[in-house]
Design a protein around this motif. Sequence first.
Motif, short mmCIF file in Angstrom:
data_model
loop_
_atom_site.label_atom_id
_atom_site.label_comp_id
_atom_site.label_asym_id
_atom_site.label_seq_id
_atom_site.Cartn_x
_atom_site.Cartn_y
_atom_site.Cartn_z
N VAL A 1 15.50 6.51 -6.89
CA VAL A 1 14.61 7.55 -6.38
C VAL A 1 15.10 7.96 -4.99
CG1 VAL A 1 12.24 8.17 -5.78
CG2 VAL A 1 12.67 6.53 -7.63
N LYS A 2 15.39 9.23 -4.81
CA LYS A 2 15.79 9.73 -3.49
C LYS A 2 14.57 9.78 -2.58
CE LYS A 2 19.27 10.87 -2.37
NZ LYS A 2 20.42 10.08 -1.82
N VAL A 3 14.75 9.27 -1.36
CA VAL A 3 13.66 9.26 -0.37
C VAL A 3 14.19 9.84 0.93
CG1 VAL A 3 12.37 7.39 -1.48
CG2 VAL A 3 14.16 6.82 0.18
N GLY A 4 13.57 9.50 2.05
CA GLY A 4 13.99 10.04 3.33
C GLY A 4 15.21 9.33 3.91
N HIS A 5 15.50 9.66 5.17
CA HIS A 5 16.73 9.19 5.81
C HIS A 5 16.58 7.77 6.32
CE1 HIS A 5 20.61 9.47 7.42
NE2 HIS A 5 20.36 10.05 8.59
N ARG A 6 17.49 6.91 5.89
CA ARG A 6 17.55 5.50 6.28
C ARG A 6 16.29 4.73 5.90
NH1 ARG A 6 22.68 3.55 8.14
NH2 ARG A 6 23.74 5.31 9.10
N PRO A 7 15.99 4.63 4.61
CA PRO A 7 14.81 3.86 4.19
C PRO A 7 14.98 2.38 4.51
CG PRO A 7 16.16 4.43 2.30
CD PRO A 7 16.73 5.19 3.47
N TYR A 8 13.89 1.77 4.90
CA TYR A 8 13.93 0.40 5.44
C TYR A 8 13.22 -0.62 4.55
CZ TYR A 8 13.39 -3.21 9.13
OH TYR A 8 13.42 -4.36 9.88
N ALA A 9 12.00 -0.27 4.09
CA ALA A 9 11.21 -1.22 3.31
C ALA A 9 10.25 -0.46 2.41
CB ALA A 9 10.44 -2.16 4.23
N VAL A 10 9.69 -1.18 1.42
CA VAL A 10 8.84 -0.57 0.39
C VAL A 10 7.55 -1.37 0.26
CG1 VAL A 10 8.68 0.14 -2.04
CG2 VAL A 10 10.92 0.12 -0.89
N ALA A 11 6.42 -0.67 0.14
CA ALA A 11 5.13 -1.28 -0.19
C ALA A 11 4.60 -0.60 -1.44
CB ALA A 11 4.13 -1.13 0.96
N LEU A 12 3.83 -1.33 -2.23
CA LEU A 12 3.28 -0.82 -3.48
C LEU A 12 1.76 -0.81 -3.42
CD1 LEU A 12 5.53 -2.89 -5.93
CD2 LEU A 12 6.01 -0.62 -4.97
N ALA A 13 1.16 0.30 -3.86
CA ALA A 13 -0.31 0.40 -3.87
C ALA A 13 -0.75 1.53 -4.78
CB ALA A 13 -0.85 0.66 -2.46
N GLY A 14 -1.75 1.27 -5.63
CA GLY A 14 -2.34 2.31 -6.44
C GLY A 14 -1.38 3.04 -7.34
N GLY A 15 -0.42 2.32 -7.90
CA GLY A 15 0.54 2.95 -8.79
C GLY A 15 1.59 3.79 -8.09
N ARG A 16 1.74 3.57 -6.79
CA ARG A 16 2.71 4.33 -6.01
C ARG A 16 3.53 3.40 -5.12
NH1 ARG A 16 -1.63 8.99 -4.09
NH2 ARG A 16 -1.46 10.31 -5.96
N ALA A 17 4.68 3.88 -4.73
CA ALA A 17 5.53 3.19 -3.75
C ALA A 17 5.48 3.96 -2.44
CB ALA A 17 6.96 3.08 -4.25
N PHE A 18 5.44 3.23 -1.34
CA PHE A 18 5.42 3.80 0.00
C PHE A 18 6.67 3.28 0.71
CE2 PHE A 18 1.19 3.94 -1.58
CZ PHE A 18 0.53 4.98 -0.93
N VAL A 19 7.53 4.18 1.14
CA VAL A 19 8.84 3.82 1.67
C VAL A 19 8.97 4.31 3.11
CG1 VAL A 19 11.33 3.94 1.30
CG2 VAL A 19 9.76 4.17 -0.66
N THR A 20 9.30 3.41 4.03
CA THR A 20 9.50 3.82 5.42
C THR A 20 10.89 4.41 5.59
OG1 THR A 20 10.06 1.50 5.91
CG2 THR A 20 7.86 2.25 6.52
N ASP A 21 10.94 5.63 6.11
CA ASP A 21 12.19 6.34 6.36
C ASP A 21 12.46 6.29 7.87
OD1 ASP A 21 12.09 7.18 3.61
OD2 ASP A 21 10.75 8.80 4.21
N GLN A 22 13.32 5.38 8.29
CA GLN A 22 13.53 5.16 9.72
C GLN A 22 13.88 6.44 10.47
OE1 GLN A 22 16.60 2.19 8.86
NE2 GLN A 22 15.62 0.84 10.32
N TYR A 23 14.95 7.08 10.08
CA TYR A 23 15.42 8.23 10.83
C TYR A 23 14.59 9.48 10.57
CZ TYR A 23 19.75 5.84 12.24
OH TYR A 23 20.67 4.99 12.79
N GLY A 24 13.80 9.49 9.52
CA GLY A 24 12.95 10.64 9.23
C GLY A 24 11.63 10.63 9.96
N GLY A 25 11.21 9.45 10.43
CA GLY A 25 9.89 9.34 11.02
C GLY A 25 8.80 9.61 10.01
#
Length: 332
Positions: A226-250
């Motif tokens: 799955v393509k996400v934002g710039h420089r993804p760092y970590a992933v959390a899962l909740a409510g059937g979704r993934a939440f991905v931190t994009d370091q350089y994207g803010g």
Amino acid sequence: MPSRRSGRALAFTLALLAAPAGTFAADPAPVREAFVTNQTGDSLSIVDLAAGKAAAEIKVGGKPAGVAMAPDGRFAYLTSPESKELVVVDAGKRAIAARLQVGQGPLGIAVHPKGDRIYVADWYEHKLYAVDAATLKAAGSVEVGKSPSGVAVTADGTRILTADRDSNQVSIIDAASFTRTGSVAVGERPFGVTVDAEGRRAYTANVGSDDVSVIDLSAGKAVATVKVGHRPYAVALAGGRAFVTDQYGGTVTVFDLASLAVVKTIEVGEYPEGIETEPGGGAVYVACWEANTLERIDTATLAVTARIPVGDGPRAFGRFLRPPGAPSLPKD
């Protein structure tokens, strides 16, 4: 992205290349505290989530980065890469209880669901160490891929995963025998790794290819990207979704776990890194390294509902939310 810290010499700069709708009261057992490692500030912020403020800050040293909580919430375990230490914090007393040398570059960390083993990934030695939680003695080590970063344990405690950044793979370790049983090729430079509650799938944030690899653990292979934002760092899962931190994207990229379609990109503080879901899945918390904040995202509305100031350079790489059944922190 321009950085106000770009001229600073960080002890672990290699890591920069890189576990309810409405109010807090909606959860039947809301998490109350977050333990946030501040790498630049050499400290640990203990955050009162209900009050929306840091309740204490403990000086740690060694540029703390990784964090994991004991299942009963009694202790927080931190990695300090610069001092090559595992630091044990008594959560109730808000004090360091012990320090011990582990490897040459401890970074990622996780705790077995039984609470008897602490697993520490060593970036330089390319190993995963096991530490006995009762005695704080070494309990073994296993070779993994190059530069392991994130560590995750399946909910049943049978398998441990490491994201091996410089090998572009995830190593799978049998917890009982503490032997490496295989590896899975993923995207470029995987950093954080997260396993779902059923132990069926794992997700890696790949900082080099700006995507997330979806791993079928039974099949032992990556089944989607799955393509996400710039420089993804970590992933959390909740409510059937993934939440991905994009370091350089803010930003935090949100995608649906079934369709793998991106649902929303949420703007957060500058340089988001560590992320974790609270019990019940009503919110995820994000540590923003440049903004010096811990931010709460409501998983129903996908809106930022709180920004809490913490120490300098919060990384919070791992599981940093104290279990809701743990005793409350003492009042100042």
